[in-house]
Enzyme design. Structure first.
Site, PDB file in Angstrom:
ATOM      1  N   ASP A  43     -30.717  24.216  -9.366  1.00  8.14           N
ATOM      2  CA  ASP A  43     -31.652  25.255  -8.958  1.00  8.14           C
ATOM      3  C   ASP A  43     -31.570  26.445  -9.919  1.00  8.14           C
ATOM      4  O   ASP A  43     -30.716  26.506 -10.807  1.00  8.14           O
ATOM      5  CB  ASP A  43     -31.458  25.659  -7.493  1.00  8.14           C
ATOM      6  CG  ASP A  43     -30.114  26.326  -7.222  1.00  8.14           C
ATOM      7  OD1 ASP A  43     -29.597  27.021  -8.108  1.00  8.14           O
ATOM      8  OD2 ASP A  43     -29.602  26.180  -6.096  1.00  8.14           O
ATOM      9  N   LYS A  55     -36.526  27.322  -7.611  1.00 10.78           N
ATOM     10  CA  LYS A  55     -37.437  27.970  -6.657  1.00 10.78           C
ATOM     11  C   LYS A  55     -37.250  29.473  -6.806  1.00 10.78           C
ATOM     12  O   LYS A  55     -36.125  29.966  -6.781  1.00 10.78           O
ATOM     13  CB  LYS A  55     -37.129  27.544  -5.223  1.00 10.78           C
ATOM     14  CG  LYS A  55     -37.444  26.080  -4.935  1.00 10.78           C
ATOM     15  CD  LYS A  55     -37.116  25.737  -3.499  1.00 10.78           C
ATOM     16  CE  LYS A  55     -37.441  24.292  -3.193  1.00 10.78           C
ATOM     17  NZ  LYS A  55     -38.878  24.021  -3.260  1.00 10.78           N
ATOM     18  N   MET A  76     -31.671  36.222   1.369  1.00  8.77           N
ATOM     19  CA  MET A  76     -33.101  36.405   1.082  1.00  8.77           C
ATOM     20  C   MET A  76     -33.675  37.556   1.904  1.00  8.77           C
ATOM     21  O   MET A  76     -34.743  37.452   2.513  1.00  8.77           O
ATOM     22  CB  MET A  76     -33.868  35.100   1.347  1.00  8.77           C
ATOM     23  CG  MET A  76     -33.467  33.968   0.411  1.00  8.77           C
ATOM     24  SD  MET A  76     -34.089  32.347   0.902  1.00  8.77           S
ATOM     25  CE  MET A  76     -32.905  31.881   2.187  1.00  8.77           C
TER      26      MET A  76
END
Length: 457
Positions: A241, A263, A376
């Site tokens: 990632d 992502k 996040m």
């Protein structure tokens, strides 16, 4: 790197040493281990050099080296122990395009000679770009202690078996055989029985593809587990990632296929279905696939979706956990995630989910002493702040936001719930960050007693 490490072929080629004193002798002791055609240019030579010449091990020319001697040389060592003469030799070599080294003059040399561990044909070169020759010698001594004296013989025996080993399928089967051979050699077996071992490996059925879901931790290679390091060393394909840094990717085998399947929040992303297909395709082709995820693969890593794809394809898989961002952030704060008398539970939540801003049990999170790691959450900071205070959370509740937890660019923003959104906006955090609700950095734990800022009132 200022110097690019290479092994230069010298067998049968001319190598010159200018000088006949102690410095020349030191270099010649090393060069005489090679199959080079050695020439020494010196009006006066040490008796040892003269004896080597008498034995036919080198050619001694009783004069200074000149421009006519340079064409065809592979290397030149200026070892005259005289700055002016060494400079003259270096200038001649540079003009002729021949790599040169001035003994004990790193900055003026075109190349340097590293410390060497010699287990011919195994040779290990150790260089520090001149910054720490003593360290290089210490590392050399450590390696010489660990490497069996007979490992060179084992390597020569293995080389003779290479044509027969071509019968093994390329990739994992071949690597498994050579790994077994050299495991025995490193254990001190100078004749590791490679031929019977090859027969045993040829009789084995081809290994099916496999998937390892590996946690890369917060980003420091030193915080990888041993299992993660071994997985990277064995992987045929590494699918990683966006948050996995380059120093960790460099631990993978040089021949491994490295694929970014990143992502980015509110930016370009690889669709999850495409990642699932990529994992399955590579593993079905027989590859050992490492799906490398920052932190721990089981914490907001869509692990279940990727496992489901593997199970649907009938693929074998395993999980190798890593240090998650909450643990790394708490360590940086000098705090524990749980403490008697403060919190008997820890919540790990996300600020964003597939629907947008994530909803949670805000009343539970608003209780005094509650501790939560919020992933996040940068863009959701004002929403989180509002929900918590709406449910009765104390505006003075300590909050720490840790950017790039556990990495060289780590930054900690110590604030309080009432000022959190404004302080995060002012900090302009660009890297991945985790919000630690209920925890202050130990060094500034008195923050809760400070006056509220205007933004919190």
């Amino acid at each position: 790197m200022k110097y690019f490490p290479i092994f230069l072929r010298v067998a049968g080629l001319r190598v010159a040493v200018s000088g006949g004193g102690a410095a020349a002798v030191a270099k010649l002791r090393l060069l005489l281990k090679t199959e080079a055609r050695i020439e020494v240019y010196a009006e006066t030579a040490d008796p040892l050099i003269a004896s080597w010449a008498a034995e036919g091990r080198l050619r001694l020319v009783p004069r200074a080296i000149g421009a006519a001697d340079l064409p065809g040389l592979r290397l030149v060592y200026a070892a005259n122990e005289d700055a002016a003469e060494d400079g003259r030799v270096a200038a001649l070599a540079a003009e002729a395009g021949v790599p040169f080294n001035i003994v004990d003059n790193l900055e003026a040399s075109a190349f340097l000679t590293p410390a060497l561990v010699d287990r011919d044909p195994l040779v290990i070169a150790i260089g520090t770009e001149g910054a720490g020759p003593v360290l290089a010698r210490k590392i050399k001594a450590l390696l010489e202690e660990r490497l069996p004296a007979g490992i060179g013989d084992a390597l020569r025996a293995a080389k003779a078996l290479r044509p027969a080993a071509e019968a093994l399928l390329p990739g994992r089967a071949r690597r498994a055989f050579w790994s077994a051979v050299f495991d025995r050699a490193l254990a001190g077996d100078a004749a590791p029985g490679a031929a019977p071992l090859l027969d045993a490996h040829l009789d084995r059925a081809p290994a099916p593809g496999r998937v390892l879901f590996v946690g890369a931790g917060p980003g420091d290679p030193d915080e990888l587990t041993l299992r993660a390091r071994r997985a990277l060393d064995a992987a045929d394909v590494v699918i990683h990632d966006r948050l996995v840094p380059q120093p960790i990717l460099e631990l993978a085998r040089r021949e491994a296929e490295i694929v970014e399947a990143g992502k980015t929040g509110f930016g370009p992303s690889t669709p999850q279905d495409a990642i699932n297909r990529l994992i399955v395709e590579r593993a079905r082709a027989g590859a050992l696939v490492v799906r490398l995820k920052a932190g721990d693969p089981g914490v907001f890593g869509r692990l279940d979706e990727e496992i489901a794809a593997c199970e649907a394809a009938g693929l074998d898989w395993s999980i190798l956990p890593g240090i998650t961002a909450a643990s790394a952030a708490a360590a940086s704060l000098g705090q524990s995630l749980t403490r008697r008398g403060r919190n008997s539970e820890l919540r790990v939540i996300t600020g964003q989910d597939v629907e947008g801003l994530a909803d949670h049990d805000w009343a539970a999170l608003a209780r005094p002493g509650a501790v939560a790691a919020i992933y996040m959450g940068k863009r959701a900071a004002r929403f989180i702040q509002g929900r918590l205070m709406m449910h009765g959370a104390d505006p003075a509740t300590p909050v720490s936001v840790v950017e790039n937890a556990g990495r060289p660019g780590e930054r900690i923003v110590a604030t309080r719930l009432g000022a959190m959104a404004a302080d995060l906006a002012a900090a302009d955090l660009r890297g991945p960050a985790v919000i630690m609700l209920g925890l202050a950095p130990r060094a500034v734990a008195a923050l809760a007693s400070a006056p509220l800022s205007e933004a919190a009132r």
